[in-house]
Design an enzyme around this catalytic site. Structure first.
Site, PDB file in Angstrom:
ATOM      1  N   LEU A   1       1.066  -1.258   0.071  1.00  0.00           N
ATOM      2  CA  LEU A   1      -0.026   0.116   0.158  1.00  0.00           C
ATOM      3  C   LEU A   1       0.879   1.351   0.100  1.00  0.00           C
ATOM      4  CD1 LEU A   1      -2.756  -1.020   2.669  1.00  0.00           C
ATOM      5  CD2 LEU A   1      -2.739  -1.340   0.046  1.00  0.00           C
TER       6      LEU A   1
ATOM      7  N   GLY B   1       3.013  -5.471   8.351  1.00  0.00           N
ATOM      8  CA  GLY B   1       2.718  -4.067   7.699  1.00  0.00           C
ATOM      9  C   GLY B   1       1.593  -3.967   6.732  1.00  0.00           C
ATOM     10  N   ASP B   2       2.154  -3.215   5.592  1.00  0.00           N
ATOM     11  CA  ASP B   2       1.182  -2.744   4.734  1.00  0.00           C
ATOM     12  C   ASP B   2       1.365  -4.073   3.430  1.00  0.00           C
ATOM     13  OD1 ASP B   2       3.599  -1.947   3.996  1.00  0.00           O
ATOM     14  OD2 ASP B   2       2.535  -0.176   2.841  1.00  0.00           O
ATOM     15  N   GLU B   3       2.144  -5.029   3.866  1.00  0.00           N
ATOM     16  CA  GLU B   3       2.197  -6.100   2.818  1.00  0.00           C
ATOM     17  C   GLU B   3       1.192  -7.122   2.492  1.00  0.00           C
ATOM     18  OE1 GLU B   3       6.450  -6.602   4.188  1.00  0.00           O
ATOM     19  OE2 GLU B   3       7.042  -6.004   2.028  1.00  0.00           O
TER      20      GLU B   3
END
Length: 219
Positions: free
Chosen positions: A139, A180-182
């Site tokens: 993201l 995280g954002d992964e």
């Protein structure tokens, strides 16, 4: 006995003379019952776990130890079962498995389960002569949103992003959060690369739409 009555809700006069299948849940694997009867009919003791149901339909796990009883002629005439309620233990095991394999925030599979699902998808593809596609999603701008508006907003964004990703794939596919954002998507048993490209485009379009969060809207 009293413990049986407490556990199952059945009174003695409701079960004496009845077939034990009346408290089967229908959710125990049939292979378990095949092994059970094969073992008992051979004159051996059987031990295993079965999922049964109480009189009012509540499910419970029990550890059953069953022994065949023979007459003087060596014929099996009865069976004696000693059973232990292991529902709490099974629920604890399931909770621990859930914590080890799923992300606590988004409820998506974590990295560990992603690897397992990917291995299974590859094996299936090799057997069926199909393809597997893996899409990696990160993201853009998430760190800035997290730093500016706080972790609560960031977490809400991750949850909604996870929901959108899940809506982009089939039930046979897998969406996982690596951390995280992964995120990563595994597309199982696809016919060609175009199928993967189509989903990738769908994901891009879904994530490009603004996210209406509790306090702000981000895009």
């Amino acid at each position: 006995n009293p413990s049986f009555v407490t556990l199952t809700g059945y009174q003695a006069d409701e079960v004496i003379g009845e077939n034990p299948r009346i408290w089967q849940s229908g959710q125990t694997d049939q292979e378990t019952y095949k092994k059970l009867w094969s073992t008992l009919k051979s004159g051996q003791k059987w031990q295993g776990e079965v999922l049964n149901k109480t009189k009012d339909g509540q499910l419970y796990w029990e550890l059953a130890r069953i022994s065949p009883i023979e007459n003087d002629a060596g014929e099996i005439t009865h069976f004696v079962a000693i059973k232990e309620d292991i529902t709490a233990r099974k629920e604890k095991e399931q909770q621990m498995w859930q914590q080890a394999h799923y992300d606590s925030l988004t409820a998506l599979p974590n990295r560990k389960l992603f690897v397992k699902n990917l291995e299974q998808a590859i094996t299936s593809a090799q057997q069926e002569n199909t393809l597997v596609a893996v899409l990696y999603i990160d993201l853009d701008g998430f760190k800035a949103i997290n730093d500016k508006h706080g972790h609560a907003v960031g977490d809400e964004l991750l949850v909604k992003a996870a929901q959108r990703l899940t809506e982009c794939v089939r039930s046979s596919d897998s969406v996982a959060r690596l951390g995280g954002d992964e995120f990563v998507i595994t597309l199982a048993d696809i016919d060609d690369k175009k199928a993967g490209q189509k989903v990738a485009q769908k994901v891009t379009q879904a994530l490009a739409l603004p996210f209406a969060l509790e306090r702000i809207t981000v895009s």
